[in-house]
Write a protein that holds these residues in place. Structure first.
Motif, short mmCIF file in Angstrom:
data_model
loop_
_atom_site.label_atom_id
_atom_site.label_comp_id
_atom_site.label_asym_id
_atom_site.label_seq_id
_atom_site.Cartn_x
_atom_site.Cartn_y
_atom_site.Cartn_z
N GLN A 79 0.84 -1.20 0.00
CA GLN A 79 0.00 0.00 0.00
C GLN A 79 0.87 1.25 0.00
O GLN A 79 2.05 1.19 0.40
CB GLN A 79 -0.94 0.01 1.21
CG GLN A 79 -0.24 0.19 2.53
CD GLN A 79 -1.19 0.07 3.71
OE1 GLN A 79 -0.92 -0.63 4.67
NE2 GLN A 79 -2.31 0.77 3.64
N CYS A 80 0.29 2.34 -0.46
CA CYS A 80 1.03 3.61 -0.43
C CYS A 80 1.22 4.02 1.02
O CYS A 80 0.27 4.07 1.80
CB CYS A 80 0.25 4.70 -1.18
SG CYS A 80 0.97 6.33 -0.99
N LYS A 81 2.48 4.30 1.38
CA LYS A 81 2.79 4.58 2.77
C LYS A 81 2.29 5.95 3.19
O LYS A 81 2.10 6.21 4.37
CB LYS A 81 4.32 4.50 2.96
CG LYS A 81 4.76 4.26 4.37
CD LYS A 81 6.28 4.16 4.43
CE LYS A 81 6.77 4.08 5.87
NZ LYS A 81 8.23 4.11 5.93
N ASP A 82 2.10 6.81 2.21
CA ASP A 82 1.69 8.17 2.54
C ASP A 82 0.19 8.28 2.80
O ASP A 82 -0.23 8.79 3.82
CB ASP A 82 2.09 9.13 1.42
CG ASP A 82 3.60 9.25 1.31
OD1 ASP A 82 4.26 9.13 2.38
OD2 ASP A 82 4.12 9.44 0.21
N CYS A 83 -0.62 7.79 1.86
CA CYS A 83 -2.07 7.93 2.07
C CYS A 83 -2.65 6.70 2.77
O CYS A 83 -3.67 6.79 3.43
CB CYS A 83 -2.78 8.18 0.74
SG CYS A 83 -2.64 6.81 -0.44
N ARG A 84 -2.04 5.55 2.57
CA ARG A 84 -2.49 4.29 3.17
C ARG A 84 -3.89 3.86 2.73
O ARG A 84 -4.52 3.02 3.37
CB ARG A 84 -2.44 4.37 4.71
CG ARG A 84 -1.01 4.53 5.22
CD ARG A 84 -0.93 4.46 6.73
NE ARG A 84 0.47 4.32 7.15
CZ ARG A 84 1.09 3.17 7.29
NH1 ARG A 84 0.45 2.04 7.08
NH2 ARG A 84 2.37 3.12 7.65
N VAL A 85 -4.37 4.46 1.67
CA VAL A 85 -5.69 4.05 1.18
C VAL A 85 -5.62 3.58 -0.27
O VAL A 85 -6.63 3.43 -0.94
CB VAL A 85 -6.72 5.20 1.28
CG1 VAL A 85 -7.04 5.53 2.73
CG2 VAL A 85 -6.24 6.44 0.53
N THR A 86 -4.39 3.38 -0.76
CA THR A 86 -4.23 2.95 -2.15
C THR A 86 -3.34 1.72 -2.17
O THR A 86 -2.29 1.69 -1.52
CB THR A 86 -3.58 4.07 -2.98
OG1 THR A 86 -4.23 5.29 -2.66
CG2 THR A 86 -3.74 3.81 -4.46
N PHE A 87 -3.77 0.70 -2.92
CA PHE A 87 -3.11 -0.61 -2.83
C PHE A 87 -2.63 -1.09 -4.19
O PHE A 87 -3.23 -0.76 -5.22
CB PHE A 87 -4.09 -1.61 -2.21
CG PHE A 87 -4.67 -1.12 -0.91
CD1 PHE A 87 -3.98 -1.26 0.28
CD2 PHE A 87 -5.90 -0.45 -0.90
CE1 PHE A 87 -4.49 -0.77 1.47
CE2 PHE A 87 -6.41 0.04 0.30
CZ PHE A 87 -5.71 -0.12 1.48
N ILE A 101 -0.68 9.59 -11.97
CA ILE A 101 -1.68 10.43 -11.32
C ILE A 101 -1.52 10.50 -9.81
O ILE A 101 -1.79 11.54 -9.21
CB ILE A 101 -3.12 9.93 -11.67
CG1 ILE A 101 -4.20 10.84 -11.08
CG2 ILE A 101 -3.35 8.49 -11.18
CD1 ILE A 101 -4.31 12.17 -11.76
N HIS A 102 -1.03 9.42 -9.18
CA HIS A 102 -1.13 9.36 -7.73
C HIS A 102 -0.36 10.47 -7.01
O HIS A 102 -0.81 10.97 -5.98
CB HIS A 102 -0.68 7.99 -7.22
CG HIS A 102 -1.05 7.73 -5.79
ND1 HIS A 102 -2.34 7.42 -5.42
CD2 HIS A 102 -0.34 7.79 -4.64
CE1 HIS A 102 -2.39 7.29 -4.11
NE2 HIS A 102 -1.18 7.50 -3.60
N GLU A 103 0.78 10.87 -7.57
CA GLU A 103 1.56 11.92 -6.90
C GLU A 103 0.75 13.22 -6.78
O GLU A 103 0.98 14.03 -5.90
CB GLU A 103 2.89 12.18 -7.61
CG GLU A 103 2.76 12.68 -9.04
CD GLU A 103 4.12 12.88 -9.72
OE1 GLU A 103 5.07 13.25 -9.03
OE2 GLU A 103 4.19 12.68 -10.94
N ILE A 105 -2.64 13.25 -6.41
CA ILE A 105 -3.89 13.10 -5.67
C ILE A 105 -3.76 12.30 -4.38
O ILE A 105 -4.75 12.07 -3.70
CB ILE A 105 -5.00 12.46 -6.55
CG1 ILE A 105 -4.61 11.03 -6.97
CG2 ILE A 105 -5.29 13.31 -7.77
CD1 ILE A 105 -5.73 10.29 -7.69
N CYS A 106 -2.52 11.87 -4.07
CA CYS A 106 -2.30 10.99 -2.92
C CYS A 106 -3.06 11.45 -1.67
O CYS A 106 -3.92 10.76 -1.15
CB CYS A 106 -0.81 10.88 -2.64
SG CYS A 106 -0.39 9.88 -1.20
N SER A 107 -2.76 12.67 -1.23
CA SER A 107 -3.38 13.13 0.03
C SER A 107 -4.87 13.43 -0.16
O SER A 107 -5.65 13.34 0.79
CB SER A 107 -2.64 14.36 0.55
OG SER A 107 -2.74 15.39 -0.41
ZN LIG Z 1 -0.80 7.64 -1.63
#
Ligand SMILES: [Zn+2]
Ligand SMILES: [Zn+2]
Length: 399
Positions: A79-87, A101-103, A105-107
């Motif tokens: 999972q993304c360590k920053d947002c923890r809601v993306t796998f 895209i994720h960079e 919209i991550c937060s």
């Molecule tokens: Zn993220």
């Protein structure tokens, strides 16, 4: 730079925020796999600094719902360590999604994907829903813009994650069957063409086509774009006659949106004005505004693709003449309509024969133009001319 392939389904169910439900029967049968080429992989020149991954926290999945990779939908392990809601299934997919895209919209995903308390008053719930929708629409626009940017830069693999995200948000906001999904399907189609994933491109464009068919008064702009993408696809596959037919429809709908000036401009680019005396003249040319120029440049790119492959097409140029004739007819310029349809008719008779259905249709149309001048109706079903009634009476090209 390593290259590898991974299957990408266009749609993945969201498990948070009461998101999209299952697909209906029709779309379930549609093949939804794409092969996506990624330029990121283990051993590539270092991950971006903020690209952190951790193994999935068991607590991230309290209800036992299977977590799927953001990009391919396969079971996720990190999972993304920053947002923890993306796998993600692996680092490579995380890298592609991150750059695509994720960079950006991550937060922003955190409030949308974090389960909310069911407690609170009715008023609070309505406020929360409103806020969620507002955020989703913002992210939808952002994702679309990013996808367009990546396509423009030729980074087709990175356009896919952004377009997928746009598709998800349009489903969350507008539902599974909405016409609002079409722009995202078109972005995915265009990216797939760029990646030479033609079956996948055709799937996406077909989804766009079905959504458009369900909405009879769909915007001309959207129809124009759909036909352009089909045209590009067929040109890439070497189906030049089909490509030309699609391009004709593109030009037709584009001129309904942009007005006749784009038509005059395109005629010049096609070199179709040669031999037409008396109707031309610099004074009747209008200057295109910026949006029209952008549209024209995009169409020219498509036209260029076709023109360079014309050898394979027998009646392609006639198709375009025919459509231009119909357009001039709609815009009330019967002289030019006659010129163009006459040219098309000549080719049809020579190549297809006098009894071919296209020849007969063109001949009937030619007669009706000669008879009624600029007032008659366009009879070809193929151009969808019945949608253009009001727009067609806007003004004539040559006054
Ligand atoms: Zn993220
Ligand atoms: Zn994956």
């Amino acid at each position: 730079m390593s290259t590898s392939f991974a299957p990408i389904p266009p749609i993945q169910k969201r498990t948070v925020g009461g998101g999209a439900g299952g697909h209906n029967g029709a779309s379930d049968t549609t093949p939804r796999r794409a092969m996506m080429k990624s330029t990121l992989g283990p051993g590539s020149d270092g991950q971006p600094l903020s690209l952190h991954a951790t193994f999935i926290n068991p607590l991230a999945n309290p209800k036992g719902i299977k977590l799927g990779c953001e990009l391919c939908g396969k079971p996720a392990y990190i999972q993304c360590k920053d947002c923890r809601v993306t796998f993600y299934c692996d680092k490579e997919h995380q890298g592609t999604d991150f750059r695509g895209i994720h960079e950006k919209i991550c937060s922003l995903l955190i409030p949308l994907r974090t389960p909310v308390s069911v407690l609170g008053s009715e008023e609070e719930r309505i406020h929360r829903d409103k806020q969620t929708r507002h955020r989703q629409i913002q992210l939808l626009e952002l994702s679309k813009t990013e996808a367009h940017k990546k396509l423009f830069e030729g980074q087709y693999d990175l356009a896919i994650p952004a377009a997928l995200q746009a598709l998800r948000f349009s489903m969350d906001v507008y539902g599974q069957d909405s016409i609002q999904l079409v722009p995202s399907y078109l972005l995915l189609g265009e990216a797939s063409i760029g990646l030479k994933q033609y079956p996948q491109a055709e799937d996406y464009l077909s989804l766009a086509k079905w959504a458009i068919l369900k909405v009879p008064d769909c915007e001309h702009r959207i129809r124009s774009q759909m036909h352009r993408n089909f045209g590009l696809l067929y040109a890439s596959l070497g189906k030049y006659d089909d490509a030309l037919a699609q391009l004709s429809q593109d030009i037709y709908y584009a001129s309904l949106v942009k007005g006749p000036s784009i038509l005059v401009f395109l005629e010049g680019c096609w070199g179709l004005e040669e031999g037409i005396e008396g109707g031309g003249g610099e004074e009747e040319r209008e200057v295109l505004d910026e949006a029209q120029q952008a549209e024209a440049v995009q169409m020219l790119t498509t036209i260029y693709t076709f023109r360079t492959s014309f050898a394979a097409s027998s009646t392609g140029p006639a198709e375009v003449n025919y459509v231009l004739g119909q357009l001039h007819h709609i815009y009330g310029n019967s002289e030019r309509a006659k010129e163009y349809v006459g040219k098309a008719l000549e080719v049809y008779e020579a190549v297809l024969g006098r009894e071919h259905s296209l020849t007969i249709e063109a001949r009937n149309f030619f007669k009706s133009v000669v008879k009624v001048g600029g007032v008659g109706r366009v009879t070809s079903a193929g151009t969808g001319a019945h949608h253009g009634g009001s727009a067609g009476r806007r003004r004539s090209i040559a006054r």
